[in-house]
Design a protein around this motif. Structure first.
Motif, PDB file in Angstrom:
ATOM      1  N   TYR A 140       0.846  -1.197   0.000  1.00 19.38           N
ATOM      2  CA  TYR A 140       0.000   0.000   0.000  1.00 19.38           C
ATOM      3  C   TYR A 140       0.878   1.242   0.000  1.00 19.38           C
ATOM      4  O   TYR A 140       1.957   1.255   0.593  1.00 19.38           O
ATOM      5  CB  TYR A 140      -0.896   0.022   1.239  1.00 19.38           C
ATOM      6  N   ASN A 141       0.376   2.292  -0.650  1.00 17.53           N
ATOM      7  CA  ASN A 141       1.129   3.541  -0.726  1.00 17.53           C
ATOM      8  C   ASN A 141       0.230   4.731  -0.408  1.00 17.53           C
ATOM      9  O   ASN A 141      -0.886   4.836  -0.939  1.00 17.53           O
ATOM     10  CB  ASN A 141       1.704   3.737  -2.137  1.00 17.53           C
ATOM     11  N   GLU A 142       0.721   5.589   0.460  1.00 19.42           N
ATOM     12  CA  GLU A 142       0.044   6.862   0.691  1.00 19.42           C
ATOM     13  C   GLU A 142       0.249   7.732  -0.554  1.00 19.42           C
ATOM     14  O   GLU A 142       1.361   7.785  -1.107  1.00 19.42           O
ATOM     15  CB  GLU A 142       0.651   7.550   1.909  1.00 19.42           C
ATOM     16  N   THR A 196      -1.850  14.923  -4.904  1.00 18.90           N
ATOM     17  CA  THR A 196      -3.306  14.865  -5.038  1.00 18.90           C
ATOM     18  C   THR A 196      -3.814  16.169  -5.641  1.00 18.90           C
ATOM     19  O   THR A 196      -3.315  17.253  -5.327  1.00 18.90           O
ATOM     20  CB  THR A 196      -3.985  14.637  -3.680  1.00 18.90           C
ATOM     21  N   ARG A 227      -9.372   2.334   2.384  1.00 13.98           N
ATOM     22  CA  ARG A 227      -8.424   2.963   3.296  1.00 13.98           C
ATOM     23  C   ARG A 227      -7.668   4.061   2.562  1.00 13.98           C
ATOM     24  O   ARG A 227      -7.735   4.157   1.334  1.00 13.98           O
ATOM     25  CB  ARG A 227      -7.443   1.921   3.826  1.00 13.98           C
ATOM     26  N   ARG A 228      -6.961   4.877   3.296  1.00 16.02           N
ATOM     27  CA  ARG A 228      -6.259   6.003   2.691  1.00 16.02           C
ATOM     28  C   ARG A 228      -5.073   5.562   1.849  1.00 16.02           C
ATOM     29  O   ARG A 228      -4.721   6.208   0.861  1.00 16.02           O
ATOM     30  CB  ARG A 228      -5.838   7.009   3.759  1.00 16.02           C
ATOM     31  N   GLU A 229      -4.403   4.477   2.251  1.00 16.96           N
ATOM     32  CA  GLU A 229      -3.299   3.952   1.447  1.00 16.96           C
ATOM     33  C   GLU A 229      -3.879   3.166   0.277  1.00 16.96           C
ATOM     34  O   GLU A 229      -4.873   2.456   0.421  1.00 16.96           O
ATOM     35  CB  GLU A 229      -2.404   3.051   2.290  1.00 16.96           C
ATOM     36  N   ARG A 230      -3.204   3.238  -0.891  1.00 20.60           N
ATOM     37  CA  ARG A 230      -3.784   2.676  -2.109  1.00 20.60           C
ATOM     38  C   ARG A 230      -2.856   1.610  -2.705  1.00 20.60           C
ATOM     39  O   ARG A 230      -1.651   1.593  -2.419  1.00 20.60           O
ATOM     40  CB  ARG A 230      -4.028   3.773  -3.157  1.00 20.60           C
ATOM     41  N   ASN A 252      -0.211   7.737  -6.533  1.00 19.10           N
ATOM     42  CA  ASN A 252       0.217   6.971  -5.359  1.00 19.10           C
ATOM     43  C   ASN A 252       1.656   6.488  -5.427  1.00 19.10           C
ATOM     44  O   ASN A 252       2.233   6.115  -4.402  1.00 19.10           O
ATOM     45  CB  ASN A 252      -0.705   5.761  -5.188  1.00 19.10           C
ATOM     46  N   TYR A 282      -5.270  16.051   0.363  1.00 17.72           N
ATOM     47  CA  TYR A 282      -5.766  14.674   0.460  1.00 17.72           C
ATOM     48  C   TYR A 282      -6.690  14.483   1.659  1.00 17.72           C
ATOM     49  O   TYR A 282      -7.644  13.707   1.600  1.00 17.72           O
ATOM     50  CB  TYR A 282      -4.589  13.696   0.546  1.00 17.72           C
ATOM     51  N   GLU A 283      -6.447  15.196   2.754  1.00 20.94           N
ATOM     52  CA  GLU A 283      -7.305  15.054   3.930  1.00 20.94           C
ATOM     53  C   GLU A 283      -8.732  15.485   3.604  1.00 20.94           C
ATOM     54  O   GLU A 283      -9.689  14.939   4.161  1.00 20.94           O
ATOM     55  CB  GLU A 283      -6.754  15.877   5.097  1.00 20.94           C
TER      56      GLU A 283
END
Length: 398
Positions: free
Chosen positions: A62-64, A68, A265-268, A300, A322-323
């Motif tokens: 997963y990657n934050e 964005t 989830r936030r990580e993709r 990502n 992103y938030e």
């Protein structure tokens, strides 16, 4: 006997099917039509490739998001004809014009939504738009790898779990000529449920195209179950109604795994994530055609940034926090809740069929939806009218 993964964890991506060299695996439907792998023990040689190709046994990376933004296709035709800002069309067009290939979900046959391979820009329309049903994958992953090994550039677009399925099938091998794009996913009904909904409303058996989002009049897209044959609309059920699209948006009949989705989830897991961006209160500045639709865009990985760079002349964008994306979209935080009447729907469905099951489980949802529509309309008026907004704030602060 090999257990590929626990049934409650299976997303039906079909990576195990593509991995089996002995054709020992078939995808079989459960009572609601969701597909699960079944192993023919007479053909199985216990090589374990199926289990090795399942991301439930090899957790995906997963990657934050790195960058964005919000944006839209510069080509107004792509923007208007797409679900939101038309970025998927931009990506497809860029890859195809440079000799690459695209794999994505086609709605050309409403009764069998599936992933297909295209290599001509004129075929982009086959993949354009949202399809609110689980896409059949077949041997797609095997075909993707064959194209990658032939040095073809490949763009793969799918749900997060379909992208994760592809990466698990690759079993850690990376390809510089592969780009992956996912979208923020609510969950998926089965093809069987969709077919039940179609059968309840139309008699046509062939030639139906599925459309689940339309832009008409106001350029904000609307949710619908629209069926088109020979260019003519033969059925249209726009949200909110007592039909399929409302059941979908309420999460009434998703695949069981969707309610515990590890990708909400936030990580993709993909290189780029796309989603809808609704600018109802005119917060986005500096984008001239934003009224015709905006997309959330999340790069990502460095590969994702490269894809966006390749397309930089084809889309307009503005940086975005992103938030704020996460605040606006629950599926970037957690899976959708399991509908409280999901079990009731399944029980009635088994004995009385789709139509009866739907009508007997959506009553409270429809009441809540109508109430929320009224409250949102009032809120919109307040926020768009300076005098009313000032009075409202003063009254609220008393």
């Amino acid at each position: 006997m090999i257990e590929i993964c626990k049934k409650q964890d299976c997303v039906g991506c079909g990576a195990c099917l593509s991995a089996c060299n002995k054709d020992a695996i078939t995808m079989q439907p459960d009572a609601l039509g969701f597909l699960y792998p079944k192993i023919d023990q007479g053909k199985c040689i216990n090589c374990g490739l199926c289990a090795k190709s399942c991301f439930n046994n090899n957790k995906p990376a997963y990657n934050e998001p790195i960058d964005t933004c919000v944006g839209y296709a510069v080509n107004i035709g792509e923007q208007v004809s797409s679900t939101s800002g038309g970025l998927a069309s931009v990506f497809m067009g860029t890859i195809l014009k440079n000799g690459g290939l695209v794999y994505g979900c086609s709605g050309e046959n409403a009764r069998k939504i599936k992933h297909i391979r295209i290599e001509n820009p004129e075929d982009i329309d086959k993949l354009r738009g949202s399809k609110y049903v689980q896409s059949y994958m077949g041997q797609i992953y095997k075909n993707v790898v064959a194209d990658l090994c032939a040095d073809r550039t490949v763009l793969f677009i799918g749900t997060p779990c379909q992208v994760a399925g592809l990466k698990a099938y690759l079993r850690g091998k990376t390809y510089e000529n592969l780009y992956t794009v996912d979208f923020v996913c609510h969950g998926v009904p089965s093809q069987q449920i969709l077919n039940n909904a179609i059968d309840a409303k139309v008699n046509e058996r062939e030639g139906l195209r599925l459309v689940n989002r339309v832009k008409e009049g106001s350029k904000e897209s609307k949710y619908t179950l629209r069926l088109i044959k020979n260019g003519q609309v033969v059925y249209d059920d726009t949200y909110p109604s007592k039909g399929y699209i409302t059941g979908f948006l309420c999460g009434l009949y998703y695949r069981e795994n969707c309610y515990q989705c590890q990708f909400a989830r936030r990580e993709r897991v993909s290189d780029v994530t796309l989603g809808d961006f609704w600018d109802r209160f005119d917060n986005v500045k500096g984008l001239a055609n934003k009224k015709d639709g905006l997309s959330m865009i999340m790069a990502n990985t460095e590969v994702g940034k490269k894809l966006l760079s390749m397309c930089e002349d084809s889309y307009a964008h503005a940086e975005w926090d992103y938030e704020d994306f996460i605040r606006r979209n629950g599926q970037l935080k957690q899976p959708i809740r399991r509908h409280p009447k999901r079990d009731q729907f399944e029980k009635i469905y088994a004995t009385a069929g789709y139509d009866t099951a739907l009508s007997e489980t959506l009553h409270q949802d429809l009441k809540n939806i109508r109430k929320n529509i009224l409250l949102n309309a009032i809120s919109s008026i307040i926020n768009r009218t300076p005098v009313v907004r000032t009075i409202y704030k003063k009254l609220r602060n008393r």
